[in-house]
Design an enzyme around this catalytic site. Structure first.
Site, PDB file in Angstrom:
ATOM      1  N   ASP A   1      10.569  53.783  27.827  1.00 22.88           N
ATOM      2  CA  ASP A   1      10.968  54.973  27.107  1.00 22.88           C
ATOM      3  C   ASP A   1       9.999  55.114  25.926  1.00 22.88           C
ATOM      4  O   ASP A   1       9.269  54.178  25.583  1.00 22.88           O
ATOM      5  CB  ASP A   1      12.418  54.863  26.643  1.00 22.88           C
ATOM      6  CG  ASP A   1      13.086  56.217  26.457  1.00 22.88           C
ATOM      7  OD1 ASP A   1      12.362  57.219  26.253  1.00 22.88           O
ATOM      8  OD2 ASP A   1      14.323  56.281  26.521  1.00 22.88           O
ATOM      9  N   TRP A   2      10.008  56.273  25.289  1.00 18.02           N
ATOM     10  CA  TRP A   2       9.018  56.579  24.265  1.00 18.02           C
ATOM     11  C   TRP A   2       9.186  55.684  23.034  1.00 18.02           C
ATOM     12  O   TRP A   2      10.234  55.669  22.415  1.00 18.02           O
ATOM     13  CB  TRP A   2       9.125  58.047  23.897  1.00 18.02           C
ATOM     14  CG  TRP A   2       8.239  58.955  24.701  1.00 18.02           C
ATOM     15  CD1 TRP A   2       7.413  59.924  24.213  1.00 18.02           C
ATOM     16  CD2 TRP A   2       8.061  59.004  26.126  1.00 18.02           C
ATOM     17  NE1 TRP A   2       6.734  60.560  25.251  1.00 18.02           N
ATOM     18  CE2 TRP A   2       7.109  60.019  26.423  1.00 18.02           C
ATOM     19  CE3 TRP A   2       8.596  58.277  27.193  1.00 18.02           C
ATOM     20  CZ2 TRP A   2       6.702  60.316  27.723  1.00 18.02           C
ATOM     21  CZ3 TRP A   2       8.197  58.576  28.491  1.00 18.02           C
ATOM     22  CH2 TRP A   2       7.266  59.574  28.743  1.00 18.02           C
TER      23      TRP A   2
END
Length: 800
Positions: free
Chosen positions: A297-298
């Site tokens: 995920d970011w």
């Protein structure tokens, strides 16, 4: 032919790359003329350029041509721009992209958010065109259809938009478990049950990927709270970990094999999921047989080399210090370059089948009109009718309506944050009524519209894209206007709205519980209408569960359309008027009170430090180091309420129809495998209107030595639209794995010997027929390779 840099020393120097190293493997084309794109302009066909070779060989060849610096770039994304939200020059508003390698003719892949539709910018600089995407119903609404074929159609429509807007990887579907009703991103997820979650996710994957673009199931794993999500450590005992939180992903992989999986922000049992080699290599790949790439995920995790070692192939959105850390770790010997090559193999194989690599001429013109109709159908089929006293619904087309509640006039299509969609429009309830020519009391509409406009003007602008703004205060209808509305209309409609998004979990007060203003509105409107002998219908335009027990007796009907996307108002009115007979069923339980949830006292975790921490890149992520003990174990959702005999407002699988159905002639047929069965059941429409029914199969396993819920869902199916007095025979397959429990002692999934009772019915608590079979000996269904235990055992609840 596209012009690329020639792969020469001069070209390498111009490109600013330290070396173009690796072997120069070429294909022998002397005997057969093969059409190919000379991507590196060297005049020969390298193996990676040869479309006749298998993708594994092509990927290996390309990797052999990469320098260490180029490898580090391909293993990380190109970065993040907050103002534009994402990081793609090709598709503005996309979440990110991989690096191109022009000297080898390798394009960037574009990654864009979901899961309720493609999230890209609807407008572009110096461009008069529009780039809207379809806002489909939220995942919870799709799961409420219990119709995997319909959800595949939704995926098909999504996939066309992904491809035609130039995107390669769709960052969806989300499929974490509804373990607690306050979890901020529950609207992005399907259900409290792993079977429903897994099959719904697989349906989206199969629909999208039929277009030759990829999906990304997420968030792997146990992303069940938003508070301090980057510093949250979920402690889960292994049986619950495998049976509840990993099982849905396993089912989705078995049924769809998605191109990509996204790891979660949180730790599980002390280790960040993106840095957990046992989880990603042993469990995900060796046990589950997953073949695609894994991305973060970011900004997740805290060590790029550890992510590489763990088998988290792609780091997103990718930052310069992460690339340098990977290069330094290889150079100092703490990370093997062969480990990078292993990860790159999975990235490059995905790249080679992407539309960008294969020069797909995307149109920027998906069929949005057709997709709106798919969204409308899915939204209508996901509507759950919770209450319908004295046949308050359906209404007739000439019924006069007065609409109360702000949200009646400003419907919520979906949640906020990365799960949001930039759609061209959202049809509100009142819009839908107008479109269906159902008369709406105009003076009330005008009063609401003026009040909401004035209140919206007072609201400060959003600080950033991800901010979830507070709702407008509820309009207090003057007594005289209420009296006029009662006199002028036949039915009072009250809409309650709720929204949620990432970065924060929901609150108990004024969110799960209704506000004082909302409760007062329900009481006053209901009293006025009932005094006149007229019914009141409540509509729940919410992304998650809300409290209903304290006020539901005031109203005659309760309709739950969830957040139905851009066509929500039209779809809801289709149900209200009887154009569509409601066939939605709950895929998540409505408790009587929040305190009835077994995690109410521990959600979303407890701080392990009072220090406030912030992410080092964009500063939006702020929180504390937290630990969240999964004290409910395997007893999640209906598994808890049914096993502990806790009454609920509306049980899992519940939903009403405008007609009546019966289930009969249930038979259980054994197979050659003593723990696999085929179940058949006849479903008959005993009412006066056509409609669809969802039939659910639960199993009660013998007590044995392993903890078990009193009932667990093992199969479900949905009929076609049945005419009155017609019958359809449904068939269900139950595998040994679905009957098995996980034994930590035996390191295996085990079907214990004894009696297994199949409950076939309309919901987890409305069972029509039961059939018991005996399995005489215990069966080891599947051995596991990994041990997944918390640092210390979690003290779980138990019904024993």
């Amino acid at each position: 032919m596209t012009s690329f840099f020639k792969r020469t020393l001069l070209a390498c120097a111009v490109a600013g790359v330290s070396a173009c190293g690796g072997s120069n493997t070429t294909s022998n084309t002397s005997s057969v003329e093969t059409a190919f794109t000379d991507r590196n302009q060297n005049g020969v066909m390298d193996d990676y350029e040869n479309p006749a070779l298998d993708v594994t060989s092509r990927a290996k060849n390309l990797i052999s041509l990469l320098s260490l610096e180029q490898k580090a770039h391909l293993l990380t994304g190109t970065g993040f721009q907050l103002n534009n939200v994402g990081g793609s020059e090709k598709v503005p508003g996309a979440a990110g992209s991989t690096f191109a390698i022009p000297e080898l003719g390798i394009p960037a892949m574009v990654l864009a958010d979901g899961p309720a539709g493609l999230r890209i910018s609807p407008t572009r600089d110096n461009d008069t065109g529009s780039y809207f995407a379809t806002a489909f119903p939220i995942a919870t609404a799709l799961a409420s259809t219990w119709n995997t074929a319909l959800v595949t159609q939704v995926g098909d429509a999504m996939g066309e938009e992904v491809k035609e807007y130039g995107v390669d990887l769709f960052l969806a579907p989300g499929m974490n478990i509804h373990a607690n009703p306050l979890a901020g991103r529950n609207f992005e997820y399907y259900s409290e049950d792993p079977l429903v979650s897994g099959l719904m996710a697989a349906s989206i994957v199969n629909g999208v990927e039929a277009h030759g673009v990829g999906t990304t199931i997420k968030h792997f794993v146990a992303n069940n709270a938003e508070t301090s999500r980057m510093w949250l450590d979920a402690h889960i005992n292994e049986q619950a970990y495998r049976e509840i939180y990993l099982r849905g992903f396993e089912i989705a992989i078995e049924a769809s094999q998605p191109w990509a999986i996204m790891t979660s922000y949180n730790k599980v049992n002390g280790v960040y999921t993106s840095q957990d080699e046992v989880l990603l290599e042993t469990v995900l790949r060796d046990e589950f047989g997953y073949e695609g790439l894994v991305m973060t995920d970011w900004f997740a995790g805290d060590s790029a080399p550890a992510q590489m070692q763990a088998g988290n192939d792609l780091i997103m959105p990718g930052m310069p210090d992460q690339r340098q850390a990977i290069i330094d770790a290889v150079n100092n010997g703490t990370l093997l370059e062969t480990t990078l090559d292993r990860n790159l193999q999975r990235i490059v194989e995905t790249l080679l089948k992407s539309p960008s690599y294969n020069d797909y001429a995307y149109s920027n013109q998906p069929d949005l009109d057709a997709h709106a109709q798919v969204a409308r159908q899915a939204a209508a089929e996901g509507v759950v009718l919770l209450k319908n006293t004295n046949h308050a619904l359906p209404i007739q087309s000439d019924t006069k309506i007065a609409a109360f509640g702000n949200t009646s006039y400003d419907f919520i299509a979906g949640g906020t944050g990365s799960g949001d969609v930039n759609e061209a429009y959202t049809v509100s309830l009142v819009d839908g009524l107008n479109n269906a020519n159902v008369p709406v009391f105009e003076p009330l509409k005008e009063a609401y519209t003026a009040f909401m406009a004035a209140e919206a003007a007072k609201r400060p602008p959003k600080k950033h894209f991800f901010e979830l703004q507070s709702p407008l205060p509820e309009f207090s209808v003057p007594e005289a206007l209420l009296s006029d509305a009662v006199e002028a209309s036949d039915v009072g409609l009250i809409t309650i709205g709720r929204n949620a998004g990432e970065f924060q979990d929901r609150k108990l007060d004024a969110d799960f519980n209704l506000t004082d203003a909302e409760l007062s509105m329900i009481a006053q409107v209901s009293a006025a209408y009932h005094k006149a002998g007229k019914p009141v219908v409540a509509v729940l335009n919410t992304g998650g569960v809300v409290e209903v027990a304290s006020w539901r007796e005031h109203v005659d009907a309760i309709v739950l359309p969830w957040q139905g996307g851009q066509e929500a108002g039209n779809a809801l009115v289709d149900v209200l008027t009887g154009k569509v007979n409601p066939s939605g069923r709950l895929a998540t339980t409505f408790p009587l009170a929040y305190s009835d949830n077994p995690t109410a006292t521990v959600f979303p975790g407890k701080p392990t430090s009072e220090e406030t921490v912030k992410d080092p890149y964009i500063g939006l992520f702020v929180g504390k180091h937290m630990q969240f003990d999964y004290v409910d174990g395997i007893y999640v959702g209906y598994r808890y309420y049914d096993s502990f005999n806790v009454p609920v407002a509306y049980e899992f699988g519940y939903g009403l129809s405008y007609t009546d159905f019966s289930i009969s002639k249930v038979t259980v047929l054994p197979s050659e495998n003593p723990a696999e069965f085929t179940i058949k059941a006849a479903v008959s429409n005993k009412g006066k209107l056509p409609g669809k029914e969802v039939v659910q199969v639960y199993v009660t396993a013998p007590a044995g030595n392993l903890p078990k819920a009193s009932k667990s869902l093992v199969a479900f199916n949905k009929t076609a639209s049945l005419q009155p007095d017609s019958t359809e025979m449904l068939t269900f397959s139950v595998t040994a794995k679905q009957l098995a429990s996980f034994s930590e002692q035996q390191r295996a999934w085990v079907v214990e010997a004894g009696d297994y009772t199949f409950h076939v019915g309309h919901s987890s608590q409305n069972i029509a027929q039961q059939v018991t079979v005996n399995i005489p000996e215990s069966i080891v269904v599947e051995k596991v390779l990994a041990t997944l235990t918390p640092p210390a055992p979690v003290a779980e609840i138990s019904p024993r």
